[in-house]
Write a protein that holds these residues in place. Structure first.
Motif, short mmCIF file in Angstrom:
data_model
loop_
_atom_site.label_atom_id
_atom_site.label_comp_id
_atom_site.label_asym_id
_atom_site.label_seq_id
_atom_site.Cartn_x
_atom_site.Cartn_y
_atom_site.Cartn_z
N GLY A 6 11.31 11.01 1.57
CA GLY A 6 10.91 11.01 2.98
C GLY A 6 9.41 11.11 3.18
O GLY A 6 8.93 11.69 4.16
N ILE A 7 8.65 10.52 2.26
CA ILE A 7 7.19 10.51 2.33
C ILE A 7 6.73 9.10 2.71
O ILE A 7 7.24 8.12 2.17
N THR A 8 5.78 9.00 3.61
CA THR A 8 5.22 7.70 3.98
C THR A 8 4.25 7.28 2.88
O THR A 8 3.29 8.00 2.58
N TYR A 9 4.50 6.11 2.29
CA TYR A 9 3.70 5.68 1.14
C TYR A 9 2.82 4.49 1.46
O TYR A 9 3.26 3.51 2.06
N VAL A 10 1.56 4.58 1.00
CA VAL A 10 0.59 3.49 1.10
C VAL A 10 0.03 3.24 -0.29
O VAL A 10 -0.48 4.18 -0.93
N PHE A 11 0.10 1.98 -0.77
CA PHE A 11 -0.40 1.66 -2.10
C PHE A 11 -1.92 1.55 -2.06
O PHE A 11 -2.49 0.92 -1.18
N LYS A 12 -2.57 2.14 -3.07
CA LYS A 12 -4.03 2.11 -3.17
C LYS A 12 -4.48 1.49 -4.48
O LYS A 12 -3.96 1.83 -5.55
N ALA A 13 -5.44 0.59 -4.43
CA ALA A 13 -6.11 0.09 -5.63
C ALA A 13 -7.41 -0.58 -5.19
O ALA A 13 -7.51 -1.09 -4.08
N SER A 14 -8.38 -0.59 -6.08
CA SER A 14 -9.69 -1.19 -5.79
C SER A 14 -9.84 -2.52 -6.49
O SER A 14 -9.51 -2.65 -7.66
N TYR A 15 -10.37 -3.51 -5.77
CA TYR A 15 -10.66 -4.81 -6.37
C TYR A 15 -12.01 -4.80 -7.07
O TYR A 15 -12.31 -5.64 -7.91
N ASP A 16 -12.86 -3.82 -6.71
CA ASP A 16 -14.19 -3.73 -7.32
C ASP A 16 -14.65 -2.28 -7.28
O ASP A 16 -14.75 -1.68 -6.21
N LYS A 17 -14.91 -1.70 -8.45
CA LYS A 17 -15.49 -0.36 -8.52
C LYS A 17 -17.01 -0.54 -8.61
O LYS A 17 -17.57 -0.73 -9.69
#
Length: 272
Positions: A48-59
């Protein structure tokens, strides 16, 4: 896509459910991103947690100019778009320039202003202009109260869908400290507050040509932040953190996430 983003914002702003912004530090491969996104999507749906995917295209702020930065804007956004459309998972990524904000705003649900760039007025204005949710990360060099001016900039530019993230404060050389008084101070902004558990345990530049960290303390800090009133958590995770191409020493092993999230929910429930 705007309707989906607006629906996400209503959920985040309501603050009835814990929300999680999580994924690998950088896009190493599309397969890795899908593996992590699928795993966390299932875990969060069950809890029951709202999930948002995170990733960077450029560090763009790696310690060494020779370090891996990611696939770049075009290829990276293509991966994030496929995650979003094929899995139905909202997506967040960081932007470093006004041009990047415009491009990413066509793909993702949340634009993230990196901590090092949190005072860049033009960048904040460009991100807000996309009408997407904007996550303002507190600079390591700012007090919590000073973030009020950053929020003010975003609001003056028309921003009304904002998140504010605490990620530790510089404490001498090669170290950060998390002051949990920051959570209630940031909540005075009126917007949901996120705690970045994994970047808060960084030891910037302490590895010579790289940043190292103390991932063993990230769960502890996350629990403290929830106790202090944080609405959401930001956690970077990887199936094999020690083999990750960026920020491995700070990231939580993917296999441990389900157990940790269950514990976080217990803390949140006890506080509320």
């Amino acid at each position: 896509m705007r309707n989906t983003t607006d629906s996400l914002w209503k959920t985040l702003a309501a603050r009835k459910r814990l929300f999680l912004l999580a994924g690998p530090c950088v896009i190493e491969s599309e397969a890795l991103c899908f593996e992590i996104a699928r795993h966390l999507q299932k875990v969060c749906a069950r809890l029951g947690i709202t999930y948002v995917f995170k990733a960077s295209y450029d560090k763009a702020n790696r310690t060494s100019g020779k370090a891996f930065r990611g696939p770049g804007l075009a290829d990276g956004l293509a991966v994030l778009e496929r995650i979003r459309t094929q899995l139905g998972v909202p997506v967040i990524t960081d932007v470093h320039t006004e041009v990047q904000a415009l491009a990413a705003g066509e793909v993702v649900d949340i634009l993230q202003i990196p901590a090092f760039l949190c005072r860049q007025t033009d960048l904040i204005e460009a991100a807000v202009a996309t009408e997407k949710i904007v996550n303002l990360k507190k600079g390591q060099f700012l007090s919590p109260a000073e973030m009020g001016r950053v929020v003010e900039k975003a609001k003056l530019a028309g921003g009304h869908k904002l998140l504010v993230t605490e990620r530790g404060t510089t404490f001498g050389y090669n170290n950060l400290v998390s002051d949990m008084r920051a959570i209630p101070v940031l909540k005075q902004s009126g917007f949901p507050v996120v705690f970045d558990a994994t970047h808060s345990v960084q030891q910037p530049g302490a590895g010579g040509d790289r940043t190292i960290g103390q991932r063993e303390f990230a769960p502890l800090l996350a629990r403290c932040a929830l106790t202090a009133g944080a609405d959401g958590l930001f956690i970077e995770t990887h199936p094999e953190p020690d083999k990750a191409m960026s920020d491995g020493p700070n990231m939580i092993p993917l296999a441990e996430m389900a157990g940790l999230l269950k514990g976080f929910l217990k803390v949140r429930a006890a506080v509320r």
